[in-house]
Motif scaffolding. Structure first.
Motif, PDB file in Angstrom:
ATOM      1  N   GLU A 129      -0.576   8.643 -10.490  1.00  0.00           N
ATOM      2  CA  GLU A 129      -0.055   7.336 -10.864  1.00  0.00           C
ATOM      3  C   GLU A 129       1.271   7.091 -10.144  1.00  0.00           C
ATOM      4  O   GLU A 129       2.158   7.941 -10.139  1.00  0.00           O
ATOM      5  N   GLY A 130       1.397   5.922  -9.546  1.00  0.00           N
ATOM      6  CA  GLY A 130       2.614   5.573  -8.824  1.00  0.00           C
ATOM      7  C   GLY A 130       2.564   5.870  -7.343  1.00  0.00           C
ATOM      8  O   GLY A 130       3.429   5.418  -6.595  1.00  0.00           O
ATOM      9  N   HIS A 132       0.658   5.301  -3.817  1.00  0.00           N
ATOM     10  CA  HIS A 132      -0.232   4.289  -3.271  1.00  0.00           C
ATOM     11  C   HIS A 132      -0.382   4.458  -1.763  1.00  0.00           C
ATOM     12  O   HIS A 132       0.606   4.684  -1.054  1.00  0.00           O
ATOM     13  N   LYS A 145       1.701  -5.161  -8.637  1.00  0.00           N
ATOM     14  CA  LYS A 145       1.773  -5.068 -10.094  1.00  0.00           C
ATOM     15  C   LYS A 145       2.847  -4.075 -10.525  1.00  0.00           C
ATOM     16  O   LYS A 145       3.511  -4.258 -11.553  1.00  0.00           O
ATOM     17  N   ALA A 146       3.035  -3.025  -9.751  1.00  0.00           N
ATOM     18  CA  ALA A 146       3.966  -1.966 -10.135  1.00  0.00           C
ATOM     19  C   ALA A 146       5.411  -2.258  -9.765  1.00  0.00           C
ATOM     20  O   ALA A 146       6.329  -1.753 -10.412  1.00  0.00           O
ATOM     21  N   ASP A 239       9.735   6.120  -8.685  1.00  0.00           N
ATOM     22  CA  ASP A 239       8.747   5.540  -9.591  1.00  0.00           C
ATOM     23  C   ASP A 239       7.493   5.141  -8.818  1.00  0.00           C
ATOM     24  O   ASP A 239       6.401   5.065  -9.384  1.00  0.00           O
ATOM     25  N   LEU A 240       7.691   4.842  -7.531  1.00  0.00           N
ATOM     26  CA  LEU A 240       6.597   4.469  -6.628  1.00  0.00           C
ATOM     27  C   LEU A 240       6.727   5.261  -5.337  1.00  0.00           C
ATOM     28  O   LEU A 240       7.842   5.461  -4.846  1.00  0.00           O
TER      29      LEU A 240
END
Length: 424
Positions: A129-130, A132, A145-146, A239-240
């Protein structure tokens, strides 16, 4: 269930859609098979969607009338059919592979551990998660979205895609760190002078840039990314994480079908594979030793193949002299003239940007305006150049390069092109 079509095109990206549309115009409709649920779109503009400049529908491509949503899982060359995941078989007389490319997932600790545990081995699936990739509309929408103001984002890769992603995230208010393994940004397209201007533009947007910096570990907690560790042991809170480490041709179908594959699917000047009833275009194709991975060659290949399949025995694709173009939009243009932030500027690179011994180099830089223009001349011919700044167009220089015509012996016309760019 079985469908019949004389020409079947696998892949609904730029090359596949262009080919299907041109064939329809030439009186030979094709069946286009695309696996993404979205309407066909211009992948080149995904960063503008991420930046919030365009809505997804703005970058949609005109969909051909015969479009099937299906994932192709195999090719039976003897029966001339393709198999789809839903059990459908599609019969072809001529098959065209326009399968594009997949994002490169770097060998980072933590990333592939999670992939293995999730039971996934394909790019973009089962990522923590996070984390991409940035290749498809789903990737773009997931990132959109994130992202939110203040979110901590690490972009891994400082090529064309990484720079675009970092700029888009910064425009959306993220705290962005870009980690580039090479010594400068966009090292494949730009010389050091031009790269410095791109760096300055990102710094003006608040992006923190680290070059000669290798990421070795993605650290997760509860299946979600929390930080990225560099080779020197320094950790970046995250976070990403955006993986922008390049792409490789999507040639698995071709290889499983027994077609000749090297880096990509090998094709000749008629874009025929080792099976004359199967052609290939776009990012998955390797022509004369080159896999282009760019929009312009994909479109030129599609046009040449359309002419060939429509009956032109002389239609050939002989290669593309491609120009890399990137527009870095800083301030929110939709907010009007009062918007704040650095001004946008254009970047264009073509041919050989680094001179060989004996080449002539003409270079003009304006630090105040943040512009940089350099061309390389060999034997009175323009062989390459790189332009950064508020350029408007690069048409005249591009035409001089593409035409490979001798330049005037008087240097004044070339200087005029560099200072005024001659329009489009």
């Amino acid at each position: 269930m079985t469908s019949n079509a004389r020409v079947v095109v696998i892949g609904a990206g730029l090359a596949g859609v262009r080919l299907a549309r041109r064939l329809g115009e030439l009186g030979r409709p094709a069946l286009l098979v695309g696996e993404e649920e979205h309407r066909p779109y211009n992948r080149v503009l995904l960063a503008e969607v991420l930046a919030g400049r365009y809505e997804p529908e703005v970058i949609s491509l005109p969909a051909p009338p015969e479009l099937v949503r299906a994932k192709v899982t195999g090719i039976d060359r003897a029966a001339r059919t393709v198999r789809c995941a839903d059990g459908t078989e599609i019969v072809y007389e001529t098959l065209v592979l326009a399968t594009g490319s997949n994002p490169v997932l770097p060998p980072l600790r933590g990333l592939f551990t999670d992939l293995h545990r999730a039971g996934h081995g394909t790019p973009g699936h089962g990522l923590p998660e996070g984390v991409h990739a940035f290749r498809t509309m789903d990737d773009c929408l997931g990132l959109s979205k994130a992202v939110r103001p203040g979110v901590r984002a690490v972009v891994v890769g400082g090529g064309l895609l990484g720079v675009s992603a970092a700029r888009a995230l910064a425009v959306r208010g993220a705290q962005v760190v870009l980690a580039q393994q090479a010594e400068r940004l966009m090292e494949r397209q730009l010389d050091p002078g031009a790269s410095k201007l791109v760096l300055r533009h990102l710094l003006d947007l608040g992006v923190e840039v680290h070059t000669e910096c290798r990421v070795r570990d993605v650290r997760c907690l509860g299946g979600a990314v929390r930080s990225v560790e560099l080779a020197d042991g320094y950790a970046l809170d995250a976070d990403l994480v955006v993986l922008a480490c390049g792409v490789h041709p999507r040639a698995g179908l071709a290889k499983e079908a027994g077609l000749a594959v090297h880096k990509g699917v090998l094709v000749d000047d008629q874009l025929r594979t080792s099976d004359p009833r199967i052609r290939a275009v776009g990012d998955c194709a390797q022509h004369a030793g080159t896999v282009y991975g760019l929009a312009a060659p994909a479109l030129e290949q599609a046009d040449a193949l359309a002419e060939s399949l429509a009956g032109d025995a002389n239609a050939r694709y002989t290669g593309t002299r491609s120009l890399t173009r990137l527009t870095l939009t800083g301030r929110d243009t939709a907010a009007g003239p009062t918007a704040t932030g650095p001004a946008p500027f254009d970047l264009a690179a073509f041919g050989e940007t680094e001179p060989r011994p004996g080449d002539d180099v003409v270079q003009i830089a304006d630090a105040t305006r943040g512009t940089y223009r350099k061309v390389v001349v060999r034997d009175d011919r323009l062989v390459g150049g790189v332009l950064v700044g508020e350029l408007g167009t690069v048409g005249a220089l591009a035409r001089a390069w593409e035409g490979a015509e001798p330049l005037p012996t008087n240097g004044a016309p070339l200087l005029h092109l560099l200072t005024n760019d001659g329009g489009s």
